[in-house]
Enzyme design. Structure first.
Site, mmCIF file in Angstrom:
data_model
loop_
_atom_site.group_PDB
_atom_site.id
_atom_site.type_symbol
_atom_site.label_atom_id
_atom_site.label_comp_id
_atom_site.label_asym_id
_atom_site.label_seq_id
_atom_site.Cartn_x
_atom_site.Cartn_y
_atom_site.Cartn_z
ATOM 1 N N ARG A 126 46.953 -29.238 -19.727
ATOM 2 C CA ARG A 126 45.872 -28.311 -20.114
ATOM 3 C C ARG A 126 46.003 -27.902 -21.593
ATOM 4 O O ARG A 126 45.782 -26.752 -21.963
ATOM 5 C CB ARG A 126 45.889 -27.041 -19.254
ATOM 6 C CG ARG A 126 45.591 -27.254 -17.794
ATOM 7 C CD ARG A 126 44.155 -27.711 -17.555
ATOM 8 N NE ARG A 126 43.815 -27.695 -16.152
ATOM 9 C CZ ARG A 126 44.088 -28.677 -15.293
ATOM 10 N NH1 ARG A 126 44.708 -29.766 -15.705
ATOM 11 N NH2 ARG A 126 43.738 -28.581 -14.025
ATOM 12 N N SER A 165 40.516 -22.652 -12.105
ATOM 13 C CA SER A 165 41.881 -22.110 -12.068
ATOM 14 C C SER A 165 42.036 -21.117 -13.209
ATOM 15 O O SER A 165 41.750 -21.449 -14.359
ATOM 16 C CB SER A 165 42.914 -23.218 -12.275
ATOM 17 O OG SER A 165 42.843 -24.159 -11.248
ATOM 18 N N GLU A 223 45.182 -20.080 -18.094
ATOM 19 C CA GLU A 223 44.679 -21.303 -18.731
ATOM 20 C C GLU A 223 43.286 -21.051 -19.307
ATOM 21 O O GLU A 223 42.807 -21.803 -20.138
ATOM 22 C CB GLU A 223 44.690 -22.488 -17.759
ATOM 23 C CG GLU A 223 43.616 -22.485 -16.698
ATOM 24 C CD GLU A 223 42.966 -23.845 -16.493
ATOM 25 O OE1 GLU A 223 41.875 -24.023 -17.058
ATOM 26 O OE2 GLU A 223 43.528 -24.687 -15.788
HETATM 27 N N1 EPU Z 1 47.917 -22.973 -2.375
HETATM 28 C C1 EPU Z 1 48.237 -21.757 -1.825
HETATM 29 N N2 EPU Z 1 47.260 -20.809 -1.677
HETATM 30 C C2 EPU Z 1 45.983 -21.043 -2.066
HETATM 31 C C3 EPU Z 1 45.645 -22.300 -2.593
HETATM 32 C C4 EPU Z 1 46.632 -23.252 -2.767
HETATM 33 O O1 EPU Z 1 49.373 -21.501 -1.477
HETATM 34 O O2 EPU Z 1 45.164 -20.112 -1.933
HETATM 35 C C5 EPU Z 1 49.010 -23.940 -2.596
HETATM 36 C C6 EPU Z 1 49.121 -24.971 -1.520
HETATM 37 O O3 EPU Z 1 50.462 -25.199 -1.258
HETATM 38 C C7 EPU Z 1 48.496 -26.205 -2.178
HETATM 39 C C8 EPU Z 1 48.928 -26.022 -3.621
HETATM 40 O O4 EPU Z 1 48.838 -24.617 -3.817
HETATM 41 O O5 EPU Z 1 48.984 -27.371 -1.615
HETATM 42 C C9 EPU Z 1 48.083 -26.718 -4.637
HETATM 43 O O6 EPU Z 1 46.708 -26.334 -4.490
HETATM 44 P P1 EPU Z 1 45.539 -27.249 -5.090
HETATM 45 O O7 EPU Z 1 45.667 -28.655 -4.595
HETATM 46 O O8 EPU Z 1 44.237 -26.572 -4.905
HETATM 47 O O9 EPU Z 1 45.897 -27.343 -6.623
HETATM 48 P P2 EPU Z 1 46.138 -26.188 -7.707
HETATM 49 O O10 EPU Z 1 47.500 -26.380 -8.245
HETATM 50 O O11 EPU Z 1 45.779 -24.873 -7.195
HETATM 51 C C10 EPU Z 1 45.292 -27.767 -9.642
HETATM 52 C C11 EPU Z 1 44.439 -27.621 -10.847
HETATM 53 C C12 EPU Z 1 42.960 -27.634 -10.448
HETATM 54 C C13 EPU Z 1 42.669 -28.948 -9.744
HETATM 55 C C14 EPU Z 1 43.595 -29.075 -8.515
HETATM 56 C C15 EPU Z 1 43.428 -30.402 -7.817
HETATM 57 C C16 EPU Z 1 45.696 -26.298 -12.468
HETATM 58 C C17 EPU Z 1 45.849 -24.974 -13.128
HETATM 59 N N3 EPU Z 1 44.751 -26.382 -11.542
HETATM 60 O O12 EPU Z 1 45.061 -26.610 -8.834
HETATM 61 O O13 EPU Z 1 42.184 -27.562 -11.618
HETATM 62 O O14 EPU Z 1 41.306 -29.021 -9.332
HETATM 63 O O15 EPU Z 1 44.972 -28.975 -8.952
HETATM 64 O O16 EPU Z 1 44.054 -31.416 -8.535
HETATM 65 O O17 EPU Z 1 46.405 -27.244 -12.812
HETATM 66 C C18 EPU Z 1 41.096 -26.035 -13.078
HETATM 67 O O18 EPU Z 1 41.906 -26.339 -13.933
HETATM 68 O O19 EPU Z 1 40.174 -25.184 -13.320
HETATM 69 C C19 EPU Z 1 41.197 -26.601 -11.751
HETATM 70 C C20 EPU Z 1 40.405 -26.224 -10.739
#
Ligand code: EPU
Length: 332
Positions: free
Chosen positions: A162, A232, A328
């Site tokens: 990012r 995010s 971010e």
């Molecule tokens: N999780 C929780 N609680 C929640 C949601 C998620 O505990 O309410 C945990 C779960 O263990 C899940 C893990 O977080 O498996 C990861 O969640 P997710 O796959 O949604 O990914 P993220 O890390 O929350 C990142 C990016 C997103 C992108 C997704 C999918 C960042 C800051 N965010 O989110 O990007 O869509 O992966 O690849 O790196 C953005 O940057 O605006 C964005 C949406």
């Protein structure tokens, strides 16, 4: 050359917070942009892309530049690759949809990310194991210092998680971006959620991958047109081995990903969730009920309220897990 005075920025930021810009312009070409930059050498300058990842807490006492440069065209192709140039103001998801329709592979995992083409390198947008840096070959810009045109190669963009030279310095306006995409497609497993969604399809097509991602995102993420948000809000934190071990003692089921060279990454969403902040609301601001990493605006026009809520989340996560979450989102 059109530059307006005292423009309300509320429609141009994802949280729809109110703030006036002393000066505001939407240049339609590289030449117009250069001319404007040179006409206001002493004004502070801020570049706004789609505004999906920014919000305002106060008036901006300077010149806001929102490039309006459009267009998509094929630069060259071989049997294997195409290079496409797209204008900064093109909507990101419409660009992805166009590439998928043409059978060009490489950005389908970035479907439905609310962004513009010009913002994609700034944030190095990423999702489901793909980042913009994987497919960008060139970024065309105008310097905010001189108004001169300057091209960056992929290496010169200094891409990180990012992050990029454009985000670090704030010194360039992106006018267009060149992407190298593949003309053949074979699905590779990169992200467990996506593979699960594609279960039962032995050889997913580009369109099926795009549709699967759209389904996942629609389930997890709020529609910014209904509940203003910036995707995010925080970055996923990087940890040293020692920090990772300490965290695992407190939270044995915390997700940990290898990030190379003794570095690890964990899930900010998980930490916020465990800190008791999933779906929590203070006044008009809260975390989304289905995804704790998303801060949503339930109706304030004051960006400071969002910042105050951000601090509460940061403090609670730090108190419980000794990790400082970094936003971010860009806060002005
Ligand atoms: N999780 C929780 N609680 C929640 C949601 C998620 O505990 O309410 C945990 C779960 O263990 C899940 C893990 O977080 O498996 C990861 O969640 P997710 O796959 O949604 O990914 P993220 O890390 O929350 C990142 C990016 C997103 C992108 C997704 C999918 C960042 C800051 N965010 O989110 O990007 O869509 O992966 O690849 O790196 C953005 O940057 O605006 C964005 C949406």
């Amino acid at each position: 050359m059109t530059v307006k005075d005292n423009v309300q920025l509320q429609p141009y930021n994802s949280f729809h917070t109110k703030a006036l810009a002393k000066l505001f312009c939407e240049p339609q070409s590289v030449e117009e942009l250069s001319e404007i930059v040179r006409a206001f050498p002493d004004e502070k300058k801020l570049v706004l892309g789609s505004g999906f990842n920014s919000f305002f807490t106060k008036e901006f006492d300077g010149l806001v530049i929102k490039p309006a440069i459009r267009g998509m065209h094929l630069l060259w192709e071989t049997d294997q690759f195409v290079e496409i140039e797209a204008g900064a103001a093109e909507d990101w998801d419409q660009f992805v949809a166009y590439c998928v329709e043409q059978g060009y592979a490489g950005i389908e995992n970035l479907s439905l990310i609310p962004s513009s083409v010009g913002a994609s390198p700034v944030q190095n947008i990423g999702a489901y194991g793909t980042e913009a840096k994987d497919v960008i070959t060139k970024v065309k810009t105008v310097s905010l210092q001189t108004g001169d045109y300057h091209e960056f190669s992929n290496a010169e963009c200094q891409f990180g998680y990012r992050d990029s030279i454009f985000k670090q310095t704030g010194d360039y306006v992106i006018t267009s971006v060149v992407f190298r995409l593949e003309k053949s497609f074979q699905y590779k497993e990169k992200y467990i959620d996506l593979s699960r969604e594609l279960e039962g399809i032995p050889t997913p097509t580009l369109t099926q991958v795009r549709e699967a991602i759209i389904r996942i995102r629609n389930r997890k993420l709020p529609d910014h047109r209904i509940l203003p948000n910036a995707g995010s809000f925080f970055k996923n934190p990087f940890l040293t081995e020692e920090e990772k071990d300490q965290l695992q003692q407190k939270l044995p089921d915390v997700p940990i990903y290898n990030a190379g060279e003794g570095q690890f990454k964990t899930s900010a969403a998980f930490l916020i969730d465990k800190a008791g902040y999933k779906g929590k609301r203070h006044g008009m601001v809260g975390t989304y009920t289905h995804h704790s990493l998303i801060i949503v605006n339930y109706g304030t026009e004051n960006g400071q309220e969002i910042v105050d809520f951000m601090h509460k989340v940061q403090q609670e996560v730090q108190k419980q897990f000794d990790i400082l979450l970094e936003p971010e989102v860009r806060i002005y």
